[in-house]
Design a protein around this motif. Sequence first.
Motif, PDB file in Angstrom:
ATOM      1  N   GLY A  14       0.735  10.253  -8.071  1.00 31.14           N
ATOM      2  CA  GLY A  14      -0.088  10.393  -6.878  1.00 31.14           C
ATOM      3  C   GLY A  14       0.671  10.141  -5.599  1.00 31.14           C
ATOM      4  N   ARG A  15      -0.015  10.277  -4.501  1.00 29.02           N
ATOM      5  CA  ARG A  15       0.591  10.105  -3.176  1.00 29.02           C
ATOM      6  C   ARG A  15       0.401   8.664  -2.722  1.00 29.02           C
ATOM      7  N   THR A  16       1.188   7.773  -3.313  1.00 36.62           N
ATOM      8  CA  THR A  16       1.106   6.355  -2.980  1.00 36.62           C
ATOM      9  C   THR A  16       2.487   5.829  -2.638  1.00 36.62           C
ATOM     10  N   VAL A  17       2.500   4.755  -1.850  1.00 36.17           N
ATOM     11  CA  VAL A  17       3.746   4.066  -1.526  1.00 36.17           C
ATOM     12  C   VAL A  17       3.501   2.569  -1.591  1.00 36.17           C
ATOM     13  N   LEU A  18       4.583   1.834  -1.679  1.00 31.83           N
ATOM     14  CA  LEU A  18       4.501   0.379  -1.705  1.00 31.83           C
ATOM     15  C   LEU A  18       4.115  -0.131  -0.317  1.00 31.83           C
ATOM     16  N   LEU A  19       3.130  -1.045  -0.281  1.00 30.83           N
ATOM     17  CA  LEU A  19       2.620  -1.561   0.989  1.00 30.83           C
ATOM     18  C   LEU A  19       2.510  -3.079   0.940  1.00 30.83           C
ATOM     19  N   GLY A  94      -0.352   1.718  -2.556  1.00 33.57           N
ATOM     20  CA  GLY A  94      -1.580   2.165  -1.924  1.00 33.57           C
ATOM     21  C   GLY A  94      -1.391   3.518  -1.276  1.00 33.57           C
ATOM     22  N   PRO A  95      -2.434   4.030  -0.624  1.00 28.36           N
ATOM     23  CA  PRO A  95      -2.355   5.355  -0.002  1.00 28.36           C
ATOM     24  C   PRO A  95      -1.272   5.423   1.070  1.00 28.36           C
ATOM     25  N   LEU A  96      -0.729   6.608   1.249  1.00 25.69           N
ATOM     26  CA  LEU A  96       0.275   6.800   2.292  1.00 25.69           C
ATOM     27  C   LEU A  96      -0.305   6.399   3.640  1.00 25.69           C
ATOM     28  N   PRO A  97       0.412   5.592   4.424  1.00 26.76           N
ATOM     29  CA  PRO A  97      -0.122   5.167   5.722  1.00 26.76           C
ATOM     30  C   PRO A  97      -0.311   6.352   6.660  1.00 26.76           C
ATOM     31  N   GLY A  98      -1.374   6.289   7.440  1.00 29.02           N
ATOM     32  CA  GLY A  98      -1.665   7.381   8.356  1.00 29.02           C
ATOM     33  C   GLY A  98      -0.769   7.409   9.569  1.00 29.02           C
ATOM     34  N   ASN A  99      -0.203   6.257   9.933  1.00 29.73           N
ATOM     35  CA  ASN A  99       0.730   6.227  11.057  1.00 29.73           C
ATOM     36  C   ASN A  99       1.800   5.175  10.789  1.00 29.73           C
ATOM     37  N   VAL A 100       2.849   5.241  11.553  1.00 29.37           N
ATOM     38  CA  VAL A 100       3.964   4.301  11.390  1.00 29.37           C
ATOM     39  C   VAL A 100       4.230   3.585  12.710  1.00 29.37           C
ATOM     40  N   ASP A 101       3.188   3.382  13.481  1.00 29.09           N
ATOM     41  CA  ASP A 101       3.357   2.779  14.799  1.00 29.09           C
ATOM     42  C   ASP A 101       3.903   1.357  14.726  1.00 29.09           C
ATOM     43  N   GLY A 102       3.754   0.703  13.581  1.00 31.27           N
ATOM     44  CA  GLY A 102       4.260  -0.654  13.447  1.00 31.27           C
ATOM     45  C   GLY A 102       5.757  -0.737  13.233  1.00 31.27           C
ATOM     46  N   LEU A 103       6.407   0.398  12.998  1.00 35.06           N
ATOM     47  CA  LEU A 103       7.860   0.409  12.803  1.00 35.06           C
ATOM     48  C   LEU A 103       8.583   0.401  14.141  1.00 35.06           C
ATOM     49  N   PRO A 104       9.834  -0.043  14.159  1.00 38.66           N
ATOM     50  CA  PRO A 104      10.638   0.140  15.374  1.00 38.66           C
ATOM     51  C   PRO A 104      10.643   1.611  15.770  1.00 38.66           C
TER      52      PRO A 104
END
Length: 448
Positions: A14-19, A94-104
């Motif tokens: 599925g479309r999941t990544v480690l969170l 969990g599900p792929l995050p909708g945004n990555v605004d928390g990254l540098p």
Amino acid sequence: MRLDVRLIVSGSTGRTVLLDPAGSLPRFATEGDQDEAAIVAVDRLLREEWRFPVPVLETHPQWHGVPEGEPIPVLIMTERAPDSWTPPVGLVFGPLPGNVDGLPASLRPRAREWLAELRSDALPPPLRPRWARPGWSARATAWMRTAAAAAGRPLVDEPRPFYLRGISALLRAPTATGDLFLKAVFPPFHAEPILTQLLAGRFPSHLPTVLAIEPDEGWLVVGDIAATLISELPKGDRANALAIGARALVEIQSVLAGRPGDLAILSAAGAPHRPLGGLAAAFATSVGSDALATPDDPWDVARLECATAAVEQAIPRVEALGLPETVVHGDFHSGNAALVDGRAVIIDWSDAALGDPAVDLVTWISWSRGDIGEIEPAVDAWIRAWSVVIDPSALRDRLDDILVVGAAYQVVSYDGIVRALEPATRYTMAGGAGHFLKEIEAVIERSG
């Protein structure tokens, strides 16, 4: 240096990544080296602390603009995690995050690209290197193990990543008699395995031992030279080492010039033919409006026109010297050579070509950063080595022209390399062309 690492680890189904508990990509800090693209430090932490058995596909360190002493943001992409792996406490798929605004901010564009691929199950883009694709590590490791055993030096432990960039990747593995390296190169450098094997056979005292090659994959296995690179020697030892290195390369080039059969083998293997006759046009393209490798602060038209005119004037004067066409190293600097028992061993023939050997001098002295105490012995040794076939006074009289032509050659090389990289990784080769443009300008200013 400190690394601020963020991970994209996709789930096995599925479309999941480690969170982490906040639903963000996992983060950890470690000490690493940007020159190794952070891979050694990251691989060690994932194996030893996370017991993570899956290869890293890409490291994406963003050191530009980071104040000295501050951690370097790094994005890591791995192959899919197996079902049998248990994440560290607090991390879940969990599900792929909708945004990555928390990254540098410097990591967000690349994170969006990787996550979009996972979301759509898209194929990797054509310019992505093989080692950044699932399955490469297992295939390369198996071949390295088989090749080492066939060469009589079986591995005593698993190969581990040693270097990971868009242009090449290295695996390192121990044997009972020293380490071995598997080097993999991207398509423009695919002549390197055959070329290195041929040169090592002809000049075993000046190249590392080659145990095996796989030209179709762009692989070669070499023995560790187990010596300090000339660039890392104490300052007082470098001048003599640079002179020895210059003589070694000229020895290789002068002998190969008289072996047309060997040059034909290198050409057939894919070594490009880069005569000076085509350099002016190639240089003009490499600094033109469509250039990719010119500085982040592009030069104005007047400066580029001045540099182009200097290149056009220098080329026929260097051609008139009559240096024989032979193998050109293409990246001959003090970080690609070491002294072993008093002799120079030259490594990393990735950017080798067939052409005028004069172009290798500028890189050999460029790492000395204007230190006359290092540059003069290196230049003197290079001139004396070629004096068997060329009047040394003529070489010395045309030294500025030789440096201009060599710098122009490097600008063209960098432009070609950058074009062959996946766009998101082109920053790793930024600055090289700009450095050599400034070398041309320095000669112009010096000569009045």
